[in-house]
Motif scaffolding. Structure first.
Motif, PDB file in Angstrom:
ATOM      1  N   LYS A   1      41.444  39.081  40.929  1.00  0.00           N
ATOM      2  CA  LYS A   1      40.283  38.257  41.280  1.00  0.00           C
ATOM      3  C   LYS A   1      40.495  36.807  40.889  1.00  0.00           C
ATOM      4  N   HIS A   2      41.756  36.379  40.948  1.00  0.00           N
ATOM      5  CA  HIS A   2      42.061  34.991  40.569  1.00  0.00           C
ATOM      6  C   HIS A   2      42.600  34.205  41.764  1.00  0.00           C
TER       7      HIS A   2
ATOM      8  N   GLU B   1      33.218  31.950  42.518  1.00  0.00           N
ATOM      9  CA  GLU B   1      33.085  32.019  41.054  1.00  0.00           C
ATOM     10  C   GLU B   1      31.763  32.671  40.649  1.00  0.00           C
TER      11      GLU B   1
ATOM     12  N   GLU C   1      37.676  34.255  39.616  1.00  0.00           N
ATOM     13  CA  GLU C   1      38.039  33.144  38.739  1.00  0.00           C
ATOM     14  C   GLU C   1      38.874  32.167  39.560  1.00  0.00           C
TER      15      GLU C   1
ATOM     16  N   THR D   1      41.230  28.567  39.470  1.00  0.00           N
ATOM     17  CA  THR D   1      41.891  27.477  38.749  1.00  0.00           C
ATOM     18  C   THR D   1      42.026  26.294  39.701  1.00  0.00           C
TER      19      THR D   1
ATOM     20  N   ARG E   1      49.033  34.051  37.760  1.00  0.00           N
ATOM     21  CA  ARG E   1      48.912  35.198  36.855  1.00  0.00           C
ATOM     22  C   ARG E   1      49.134  36.475  37.660  1.00  0.00           C
TER      23      ARG E   1
ATOM     24  N   ASP F   1      47.091  38.641  38.337  1.00  0.00           N
ATOM     25  CA  ASP F   1      45.932  38.943  39.188  1.00  0.00           C
ATOM     26  C   ASP F   1      45.619  37.817  40.179  1.00  0.00           C
ATOM     27  N   THR F   2      46.571  36.884  40.365  1.00  0.00           N
ATOM     28  CA  THR F   2      46.350  35.813  41.346  1.00  0.00           C
ATOM     29  C   THR F   2      46.579  36.354  42.749  1.00  0.00           C
TER      30      THR F   2
END
Ligand SMILES: *Cc1c(COP(=O)(O)O)cnc(C)c1O
Length: 393
Positions: free
Chosen positions: A92-93, A112, A117, A119, A139, A141-142
């Motif tokens: 969920k990134h 969001e 999440e 960045t 990451r 989870d990206t």
């Protein structure tokens, strides 16, 4: 108003006569629904297929990877929201940049609020994404990297190939908002490892309210607009046939004339930039000096408030735009200018002038002459400027 000098081509463009001519029969003569079975609809169906090919050819895609949407904003929303939905089991990134168009930024902020999440990777002083920061943000989870191809305010062209390579290396999908770059600068989805791409008709001398989304074969996102089975069940709604014909024709023309127009516009742009920087003191150019859209110039003038400058330019028949968002009811300066590190008071005095291949050298010289006078006049009324001159002059 006797004279009109339109220098806001990043906001929207004039529809080319050839584009309008191509579109007109699809309002009246060939009004059939391309989804219908009878042969009368065949003309509409063929027109949509031709446009799909014209679009695919611009970016080196296959025709079955091109989807027609209601504009750049819809394509951006689709890319982010549908990727979030389809890949949430992986993670969920999402990664994007701090200088995206609001169609991306506000969608990211909405995500969001819904459990994702995000960045927001920073840019350097010229508006180029920090590649090391981008890679470090990835990451396990990206699920998506979304970085624009070229910035709509300061014109900086982002290093798509490098971003695509990073995304591929880490197995993350890569979307690019190419609304400003599509058919204006060369893009190849394979060479740049682009998985999804947004484009829009009215930024390339086509009609408003028509957009494109490229989705690489194998990317599993589903429909964003639900209803009929159009666009291989991925984008419901009766085809906007005249709009589709228009964006196809506009893209074809833009690519055919890309080299010629680029060379011409760069000459005018550079003359504009050189004159403004040389003749108007306390001025800076925003955006990358070389990796920049051929038609974009963006300045900050110290001790100037963007809105007042625009109003006085308008009185001289000149259409420009300012990054300061007073018109939207907010006093915040442009998020793009803040992201390249400008302080608020300087970011407030910004001016974006975006040319077209119809702009002339006389238009540019007239604009600089008027601009010089306007800035002198506004500064002469500014207590801050007086104060500054007393201390430094
Ligand atoms: C104009 C623009 C959009 C929005 O496109 P619309 O077709 O007007 O919805 C999105 N991104 C960028 C970079 C733009 O310049």
């Amino acid at each position: 108003m006797s004279k009109l000098i339109y220098l806001d081509n990043a906001a929207t463009t004039q529809v080319y006569p050839e584009v309008l001519d191509a579109m007109l029969p699809y309002f009246t003569e060939h009004y059939g629904n391309p989804a219908a079975i009878y042969s009368f609809a065949g003309e509409s169906e063929r027109a949509v297929a031709k446009a799909r090919k014209q679009i695919a050819d611009v970016i080196g895609a296959k025709t079955e990877e091109i989807y027609f949407t209601g504009g750049g904003s819809e394509s951006d929303n689709w890319a982010l929201k549908a990727t979030a939905e389809a890949y949430s089991s992986k993670g969920k990134h999402i990664i994007t940049s701090a200088i995206e168009h609001h169609a991306i930024l506000h969608t990211a902020q909405w995500l969001e609020l819904h459990g994702f999440e995000v960045t927001y990777v920073g840019v350097d002083e010229n508006g180029k994404i920090k590649l090391d920061e981008l890679e470090a943000a990835i990451r396990p989870d990206t699920i998506l990297i979304s970085v624009m191809a070229a910035n709509n305010e300061i014109g900086t062209i982002e290093p798509l190939k490098e971003i695509g390579a990073i995304a591929k290396k880490h197995g993350v999908l890569f979307h690019t908002d190419a609304v400003q770059a599509f058919a204006h600068v060369p893009i190849n989805v394979d060479e740049m490892n682009i998985d999804m791409l947004s484009a829009s008709g009215h930024k390339i001398n086509g009609p408003k309210g028509i957009g494109v989304m490229y989705i690489r074969k194998g990317v599993k996102i589903r429909s964003f607009i639900h209803g009929g089975a159009q666009e291989r069940q991925r984008r419901a709604g009766t085809h906007n046939v005249p709009g589709i014909v228009g964006i196809g024709k506009a893209a074809e023309l833009a690519v055919a004339n890309m080299e010629k127009n680029t060379e011409y516009e760069v000459k005018l742009r550079d003359h504009l930039i050189e004159r403004v920087l040389a003749e108007i003191p306390y001025t800076r150019l925003n955006g990358d000096r070389t990796d920049r859209l051929p038609n974009n110039a963006n300045f900050c003038f110290r001790f100037i408030e963007g809105e007042s400058m625009l109003i006085l330019l308008d009185q001289a028949g000149i259409c420009g735009s300012s990054g300061s968002a007073c018109t939207s009811g907010s006093l915040d300066p442009s998020h793009v200018l803040l992201a390249i590190g400008l302080p608020h008071e300087i970011a407030h005095g910004s001016l974006r002038l975006t040319l077209s291949e119809k702009t002339t050298m006389e238009d540019i010289d007239y604009t600089v002459d008027k601009l010089k006078a306007i800035i002198e006049r506004l500064r002469s009324m500014s207590p801050l400027y007086e104060d500054f001159v007393r201390k430094n002059g």
